[in-house]
Design a protein around this motif. Sequence first.
Motif, mmCIF file in Angstrom:
data_model
loop_
_atom_site.group_PDB
_atom_site.id
_atom_site.type_symbol
_atom_site.label_atom_id
_atom_site.label_comp_id
_atom_site.label_asym_id
_atom_site.label_seq_id
_atom_site.Cartn_x
_atom_site.Cartn_y
_atom_site.Cartn_z
ATOM 1 N N GLU A 271 -13.600 6.489 3.811
ATOM 2 C CA GLU A 271 -14.462 5.505 3.144
ATOM 3 C C GLU A 271 -14.491 4.188 3.920
ATOM 4 N N ASN A 272 -13.386 3.909 4.618
ATOM 5 C CA ASN A 272 -13.254 2.641 5.344
ATOM 6 C C ASN A 272 -13.335 2.828 6.853
ATOM 7 N N LYS A 273 -14.175 3.756 7.287
ATOM 8 C CA LYS A 273 -14.335 4.045 8.707
ATOM 9 C C LYS A 273 -14.561 2.763 9.508
ATOM 10 N N ASP A 274 -13.814 2.627 10.615
ATOM 11 C CA ASP A 274 -13.919 1.500 11.553
ATOM 12 C C ASP A 274 -13.378 0.179 11.004
ATOM 13 N N ILE A 275 -12.688 0.216 9.854
ATOM 14 C CA ILE A 275 -12.120 -1.007 9.277
ATOM 15 C C ILE A 275 -10.596 -0.958 9.407
ATOM 16 N N ALA A 276 -10.002 -2.022 9.964
ATOM 17 C CA ALA A 276 -8.544 -2.095 10.085
ATOM 18 C C ALA A 276 -7.938 -2.307 8.696
ATOM 19 N N LEU A 277 -6.989 -1.446 8.330
ATOM 20 C CA LEU A 277 -6.369 -1.485 7.004
ATOM 21 C C LEU A 277 -4.878 -1.776 7.126
ATOM 22 N N SER A 278 -4.431 -2.817 6.458
ATOM 23 C CA SER A 278 -2.999 -3.126 6.472
ATOM 24 C C SER A 278 -2.257 -2.137 5.587
ATOM 25 N N ARG A 279 -0.955 -1.992 5.821
ATOM 26 C CA ARG A 279 -0.153 -1.113 4.978
ATOM 27 C C ARG A 279 -0.173 -1.579 3.527
ATOM 28 N N GLU A 280 -0.163 -2.908 3.310
ATOM 29 C CA GLU A 280 -0.203 -3.444 1.950
ATOM 30 C C GLU A 280 -1.483 -3.026 1.234
ATOM 31 N N LYS A 281 -2.608 -3.098 1.963
ATOM 32 C CA LYS A 281 -3.890 -2.746 1.356
ATOM 33 C C LYS A 281 -3.939 -1.250 1.031
ATOM 34 N N ILE A 282 -3.385 -0.430 1.919
ATOM 35 C CA ILE A 282 -3.346 1.015 1.676
ATOM 36 C C ILE A 282 -2.491 1.322 0.445
ATOM 37 N N LEU A 283 -1.340 0.662 0.345
ATOM 38 C CA LEU A 283 -0.475 0.853 -0.832
ATOM 39 C C LEU A 283 -1.209 0.459 -2.106
ATOM 40 N N ASN A 284 -1.907 -0.679 -2.053
ATOM 41 C CA ASN A 284 -2.621 -1.162 -3.239
ATOM 42 C C ASN A 284 -3.680 -0.194 -3.726
ATOM 43 N N HIS A 285 -4.401 0.430 -2.789
ATOM 44 C CA HIS A 285 -5.524 1.279 -3.178
ATOM 45 C C HIS A 285 -5.150 2.742 -3.403
ATOM 46 N N VAL A 286 -4.204 3.256 -2.651
ATOM 47 C CA VAL A 286 -3.877 4.690 -2.765
ATOM 48 C C VAL A 286 -2.711 4.930 -3.724
ATOM 49 N N TRP A 287 -1.743 4.023 -3.700
ATOM 50 C CA TRP A 287 -0.575 4.190 -4.569
ATOM 51 C C TRP A 287 -0.615 3.269 -5.784
ATOM 52 N N ALA A 288 -1.625 2.400 -5.868
ATOM 53 C CA ALA A 288 -1.798 1.394 -6.931
ATOM 54 C C ALA A 288 -0.951 0.166 -6.615
ATOM 55 N N TYR A 289 -1.453 -1.000 -7.028
ATOM 56 C CA TYR A 289 -0.856 -2.274 -6.629
ATOM 57 C C TYR A 289 0.600 -2.424 -7.065
ATOM 58 N N ASP A 290 1.010 -1.747 -8.172
ATOM 59 C CA ASP A 290 2.368 -1.948 -8.672
ATOM 60 C C ASP A 290 3.345 -0.903 -8.139
ATOM 61 N N TYR A 291 2.909 -0.133 -7.124
ATOM 62 C CA TYR A 291 3.808 0.864 -6.556
ATOM 63 C C TYR A 291 4.976 0.164 -5.856
ATOM 64 N N VAL A 292 6.180 0.602 -6.198
ATOM 65 C CA VAL A 292 7.370 0.008 -5.582
ATOM 66 C C VAL A 292 7.842 0.953 -4.479
ATOM 67 N N GLY A 293 7.600 0.600 -3.259
ATOM 68 C CA GLY A 293 7.975 1.471 -2.145
ATOM 69 C C GLY A 293 7.978 0.697 -0.851
ATOM 70 N N GLU A 294 8.205 1.390 0.240
ATOM 71 C CA GLU A 294 8.275 0.746 1.538
ATOM 72 C C GLU A 294 7.171 1.272 2.446
ATOM 73 N N ASP A 295 6.933 0.517 3.527
ATOM 74 C CA ASP A 295 5.870 0.893 4.462
ATOM 75 C C ASP A 295 6.067 2.291 5.019
ATOM 76 N N ARG A 296 7.318 2.734 5.129
ATOM 77 C CA ARG A 296 7.557 4.045 5.736
ATOM 78 C C ARG A 296 6.943 5.184 4.903
ATOM 79 N N THR A 297 6.691 4.916 3.607
ATOM 80 C CA THR A 297 6.019 5.909 2.761
ATOM 81 C C THR A 297 4.650 6.245 3.347
#
Length: 223
Positions: free
Chosen positions: A165-191
């Motif tokens: 959906e975000n082809k050619d757009i740079a996505l930070s790990r924080e943004k990926i966590l917010n959208h795929v795991w939901a903003y309140d997901y408690v985890g680390e970047d290694r996930t």
Amino acid sequence: MEQKILVVDDEQRMRKLVKDFLVKEDFIVFEAADGEEAVDIFLKENNIDLVILDVMMPKMDGWEVCKEIRYYSKVPIIMLTARGTEDDELLGFKLGVDEYISKPFSPKILVARVKAILRRSSAATEDVLEYGDLVLNRSAHQVFVEGKPIELSFKEFELLAYFMENKDIALSREKILNHVWAYDYVGEDRTIDTHVKKLRSKMGEKCGKYIKTIWGMGYKFEV
């Protein structure tokens, strides 16, 4: 079809600046000088494609406007703020803000963000996404690589869909966590890194390369 954008800011000069740049790109622009006027226009027009919303405003601030709009619609919202603190960003994501831009900003960059979000919003409504040798079918919950189906876990499927959906757009790990795991997901970047590694492996050598690593930031889907 021309797309409609609602620009909400109590500074007339700022509204004019943003409007002028958007109109040059053939967008139809509505203006609101405060939160109450913004909600009135949004409900009256009923088919606004994107909202650019300032935080600090009289009558209703940006957070209140965002809550009100989210009650009725999932329309993309870009939040403008003079502060840009981490707490503000987290609150914005909780309320369903799609993008966060700190003042002062480049109007050209803002327009580029607007176009990217509208492309992403359009892609999110498409049932089948296809790039290169990769096909993702939402309704069938299937992914094909070079014509052959591959087995993905639920989160791997969601992650790949978000990348496409975000082809050619740079996505930070924080943004990926917010959208795929939901903003309140408690985890680390290694996930995210672990899921990307598995996803690339299942996609194979050729299509796995579509997911590019941006060192120190995150990832970008590029064909």
